[in-house]
Design an enzyme around this catalytic site. Sequence first.
Site, PDB file in Angstrom:
ATOM      1  CG  HIS A 175      -1.926   0.969   1.380  1.00  0.00           C
ATOM      2  ND1 HIS A 175      -1.685   2.292   1.670  1.00  0.00           N
ATOM      3  CD2 HIS A 175      -3.269   0.849   1.254  1.00  0.00           C
ATOM      4  CE1 HIS A 175      -2.836   2.943   1.721  1.00  0.00           C
ATOM      5  NE2 HIS A 175      -3.818   2.096   1.464  1.00  0.00           N
ATOM      6  CG  ASP A 208       0.560  -2.278   6.418  1.00  0.00           C
ATOM      7  OD1 ASP A 208      -0.420  -2.540   7.124  1.00  0.00           O
ATOM      8  OD2 ASP A 208       0.486  -1.620   5.363  1.00  0.00           O
ATOM      9  CD  GLN A 216      -6.755  -4.695   4.025  1.00  0.00           C
ATOM     10  OE1 GLN A 216      -7.685  -5.488   4.253  1.00  0.00           O
ATOM     11  NE2 GLN A 216      -6.962  -3.426   3.753  1.00  0.00           N
ATOM     12  CE  LYS A 274      -7.313  -0.341   6.125  1.00  0.00           C
ATOM     13  NZ  LYS A 274      -8.140   0.024   4.982  1.00  0.00           N
ATOM     14  CB  CYS A 308      -3.552   3.016  -1.707  1.00  0.00           C
ATOM     15  SG  CYS A 308      -4.711   4.343  -1.390  1.00  0.00           S
TER      16      CYS A 308
HETATM   17  C1  LIG Z   1      -2.261  -2.815   3.735  1.00  0.00           C
HETATM   18  C2  LIG Z   1      -2.640  -1.431   4.147  1.00  0.00           C
HETATM   19  N1  LIG Z   1      -1.727  -0.630   4.689  1.00  0.00           N
HETATM   20  C3  LIG Z   1      -2.004   0.607   5.087  1.00  0.00           C
HETATM   21  C4  LIG Z   1      -3.257   1.136   4.936  1.00  0.00           C
HETATM   22  C5  LIG Z   1      -3.552   2.521   5.411  1.00  0.00           C
HETATM   23  O1  LIG Z   1      -4.444   2.447   6.486  1.00  0.00           O
HETATM   24  P1  LIG Z   1      -5.071   3.779   7.116  1.00  0.00           P
HETATM   25  O2  LIG Z   1      -5.590   4.573   5.963  1.00  0.00           O
HETATM   26  O3  LIG Z   1      -6.142   3.269   8.023  1.00  0.00           O
HETATM   27  O4  LIG Z   1      -3.975   4.483   7.850  1.00  0.00           O
HETATM   28  C6  LIG Z   1      -4.251   0.364   4.358  1.00  0.00           C
HETATM   29  C7  LIG Z   1      -5.601   0.907   4.100  1.00  0.00           C
HETATM   30  O5  LIG Z   1      -6.303   0.508   3.215  1.00  0.00           O
HETATM   31  C8  LIG Z   1      -3.946  -0.957   3.959  1.00  0.00           C
HETATM   32  O6  LIG Z   1      -4.865  -1.751   3.407  1.00  0.00           O
END
Ligand SMILES: Cc1ncc(COP(=O)(O)O)c(C=O)c1O
Length: 389
Positions: free
Chosen positions: A110, A183, A186, A209, A347
């Site tokens: 992402h 990270d 998900q 999430k 993203c």
């Molecule tokens: C794998 C992953 N990393 C980071 C993010 C960013 O999360 P947030 O916008 O809640 O900070 C997301 C959001 O879709 C994501 O799916």
Amino acid sequence: MLATTSRGQPIVYLDSAATSQKPNVVLEAMDEFYRTSNANIHRGVYEASERATLAYDGSRDTVARFLGGVPADEVIFVRGTTEAINLVANSFLKPRIKPGDIVLVTEMEHHANIVPWQLAGARTVPIPVTDAGELDMAAAERLLAQGCAMLALCHVSNAIGTINPIAELCAMAKRHGVPVLVDGAQAVGHLLVDVQQLGCDFYCFSGHKVYGPTGSGVLWGKQEHLSAMPPWQGGGDMIDLVSFERTTFAPSPRKFEAGTPDIAGVIGLDVALNWLMGQDRQGIAVHEATLLDFGRWTLEQVEGVKLIASPRDNVGILTFTVDGAHPHDVASLLDQAGICVRAGHHCTQPLHRRFDLDASVRASIGPYNTRADIESLGIGLRRVQEVFA
Ligand SMILES: Cc1ncc(COP(=O)(O)O)c(C=O)c1O
């Protein structure tokens, strides 16, 4: 849970990877906090403030249990995954970075796990993704051996649902003396996570999430790192002594939580995690895997629908294109039937480039989805196919 569109149609919510729906207990806890205990934390000596402080600080214990039993003072509350990664990029990487240093990421990251490292001055180099949507582990070993300041990668891909072999990669990184940030945005809603078993240095996720509220999130880090890291943001609540000449800081985690936090958000997250830990996690995993298999089969029956990648270990996500139709048009037509899916690059522009795409459609699954939801998606896609055939 969303029920109907403004047109009165029942909603088929297939966008849990963007944000999950919230159980009633989460909504009720936040409502109750604002109605009965709303006060700022750590500052008041009166009862409501003490109650708010206890609830906020107590949430760390819940997160610590949720992550497999880590010390509660290794849990830092942030706004979400994005803020957690920016914190580590600024406070862990930046003070030690040298010109030309590399942060090894993956082709499926992402943007939130690419851009903060670049802003901190690093060059981001990706571990390639195979046609199946899995990491090329031989390339990972080779790239780690070439040297890098850090490995930062997702536990689960938000675009194609791949579950990465984190424990194996952490062991590999350790052999090369490379710290690892995972990270978990998900992953936490689908998998049991034990950060010590994974062997990473940092793990982060967003509350929204994992059935909690927006504005809440977690960074977990090993105490040896957190103690050595300088604060990233300054302000109230993170200090020990302040003078015009010099300021000293509170120990971690407070030194990383400047200003009034999202108290209700953290309380909602606490309730969401307790709710999830009280569910039959294995049962949910089986339910979601069954829906995913059925989803794959359903999509394969619709002419012109092409699934992107088919990783062996995956959760929650069906990503596809429809011949002759732009993903945004597909999502708009599905919306007319009350079906919520996502269209775009999610993203993950580099991953889309890897698969020669600008955009795709993503349907993502949560525990509340049913077989009927998937059938509705199949019917909706047949209509899309008729329109664009
Ligand atoms: C794998 C992953 N990393 C980071 C993010 C960013 O999360 P947030 O916008 O809640 O900070 C997301 C959001 O879709 C994501 O799916």
